[in-house]
Design an enzyme around this catalytic site. Structure first.
Site, short mmCIF file in Angstrom:
data_model
loop_
_atom_site.label_atom_id
_atom_site.label_comp_id
_atom_site.label_asym_id
_atom_site.label_seq_id
_atom_site.Cartn_x
_atom_site.Cartn_y
_atom_site.Cartn_z
N ASN A 1 -31.95 75.10 -31.29
CA ASN A 1 -31.58 76.24 -32.12
C ASN A 1 -30.30 75.97 -32.91
O ASN A 1 -29.40 76.80 -32.99
CB ASN A 1 -31.39 77.48 -31.24
CG ASN A 1 -31.47 78.77 -32.02
OD1 ASN A 1 -32.07 78.82 -33.09
ND2 ASN A 1 -30.86 79.81 -31.51
N ARG B 1 -24.33 70.57 -38.00
CA ARG B 1 -23.50 71.08 -36.90
C ARG B 1 -23.67 70.25 -35.63
O ARG B 1 -22.73 70.13 -34.84
CB ARG B 1 -23.83 72.55 -36.63
CG ARG B 1 -22.60 73.31 -36.12
CD ARG B 1 -22.84 74.79 -36.15
NE ARG B 1 -23.57 75.24 -34.98
CZ ARG B 1 -22.99 75.53 -33.81
NH1 ARG B 1 -21.69 75.40 -33.67
NH2 ARG B 1 -23.71 75.93 -32.80
N ARG C 1 -24.81 76.34 -24.87
CA ARG C 1 -25.46 75.20 -24.20
C ARG C 1 -24.54 74.54 -23.17
O ARG C 1 -24.93 73.57 -22.53
CB ARG C 1 -25.90 74.18 -25.24
CG ARG C 1 -26.77 74.79 -26.35
CD ARG C 1 -26.90 73.88 -27.55
NE ARG C 1 -27.48 74.57 -28.71
CZ ARG C 1 -26.78 75.29 -29.59
NH1 ARG C 1 -25.46 75.42 -29.43
NH2 ARG C 1 -27.36 75.90 -30.60
N LYS D 1 -39.90 70.57 -26.44
CA LYS D 1 -39.52 69.87 -27.67
C LYS D 1 -38.45 68.82 -27.42
O LYS D 1 -38.54 67.69 -27.92
CB LYS D 1 -39.06 70.90 -28.70
CG LYS D 1 -38.92 70.35 -30.11
CD LYS D 1 -37.56 69.78 -30.33
CE LYS D 1 -37.45 69.11 -31.68
NZ LYS D 1 -36.11 68.57 -31.91
N PRO E 1 -42.73 65.67 -31.16
CA PRO E 1 -41.85 66.85 -31.08
C PRO E 1 -42.22 67.89 -32.13
O PRO E 1 -42.33 67.57 -33.31
CB PRO E 1 -40.46 66.27 -31.37
CG PRO E 1 -40.58 64.80 -31.14
CD PRO E 1 -41.99 64.44 -31.49
N ASP F 1 -40.85 70.97 -33.85
CA ASP F 1 -39.76 71.89 -34.16
C ASP F 1 -40.25 72.85 -35.25
O ASP F 1 -41.41 72.84 -35.63
CB ASP F 1 -38.51 71.13 -34.60
CG ASP F 1 -38.72 70.42 -35.92
OD1 ASP F 1 -39.88 70.32 -36.37
OD2 ASP F 1 -37.74 69.97 -36.53
#
Length: 263
Positions: A117, A122, A159, A200, A217, A219
């Site tokens: 997310n 970033r 996280r 994922k 994966p 996403d």
DNA sequence: TGCCAGGCAGACA
DNA sequence: TGTCTGCATGGC
């Protein structure tokens, strides 16, 4: 030393969203940190590459890291013909030169836990701050003892608890050994026991670290592509054992079309 | 200024 | 087993 490969684009690999710590220098070279080393690489032509390392370092580390034993051109041609999608063919052409790196397991795990997310600029920034703290990529006990508060200062956000729990697991277990010899499905299942690692992220670890090319994966970008160009589902079973490679081409292509490819 | 991002864990039906 | 929701935070 020089190598020649007709399917190698440092620029595209750098932008492909599988590695977050490569740096492009002002002189055009790439600074590539991996396995405690730092490689300087110059792409002189579309197939001639200069690596600032000895032949021994190349055969010990970088040859495997860049997955140079695999014939990407042949796979793209065969899988593209098998699947028969104009969109995929265009993606293969656009992403020509993208290779799947075999990166360090611990670093890949931490990087993709942070990726959840999140957006690529970033993720780069957060990993950069984390490495600044230690002057290199921190090992499991360094992450663990850094603590939640300092992890948040690096920008990991919510996280933090996932990172602490997974760091502790790496401290207490030989995860390399646990995954050794496992099939894609076994490895994926095993990885999902780690905190912050779901379907994922485990696929990303399988693909970008363990060299398990069946991993695919999904996403938000890939789901969008599947919905718009593959009737809702990409035919992994027709990918000739390299669905993950095609996934990476699709990801790169779609992002290039939307001009999201930036560092 | 609000939407979005290489999703996940936990709650709930 | 499947679906829904909250989550930190900065890029765009």
């Amino acid at each position: 030393m020089y190598i020649e490969n007709d399917w190698f684009s440092a620029e595209k690999i750098h932008l492909s969203g599988q590695c977050f710590r490569w740096k492009k220098r002002e002189d055009g070279g790439f600074l590539i940190p991996a396995f405690g080393k730092e490689l300087v690489l110059f792409q002189e032509t579309d197939k001639k590459i200069y690596l600032d390392c000895t032949e021994k370092e190349f055969s010990d580390i970088w040859k495997d890291y860049f997955d140079l034993s695999f014939d990407y051109a042949k796979h793209a041609e065969r899988a593209s013909a098998e699947i028969g999608s104009d969109y995929l063919t265009a993606a293969c052409e656009c992403a020509k030169g993208v290779r799947i790196l075999k990166q360090d397991l611990w670093e890949t795990t931490i990087s993709f836990i942070i990726s959840a997310n999140n957006n690529i600029p970033r993720i780069r920034k957060t990993l950069g701050l984390l490495c600044e703290t230690f002057g290199r990529f921190p090992n499991p006990d360094e992450v663990y003892y850094l603590g939640a508060e300092n992890l948040r200062k690096c920008g990991v956000g919510y996280r933090d608890k996932y990172l602490l729990s997974t760091a502790k697991y790496f401290m207490d277990h030989n995860v390399h050994e646990q995954l050794k010899g496992k099939s894609y499905k076994e490895a994926k299942l095993s990885l999902q026991k780690l905190s912050g690692v779901g379907p994922k992220v485990s696929d990303c670890i399988c693909l970008f670290s363990l060299g398990l090319r069946d991993a695919f994966p999904r996403d938000v970008w890939i789901k969008r592509i599947e919905s718009e160009h593959f009737g809702g589902h990409f035919p992994e079973e027709k990918s000739l054992g390299g669905a993950g490679i095609l996934q990476q081409y699709l990801f790169y292509y779609e992002r290039s079309l939307s001009k999201a490819l930036e560092v």
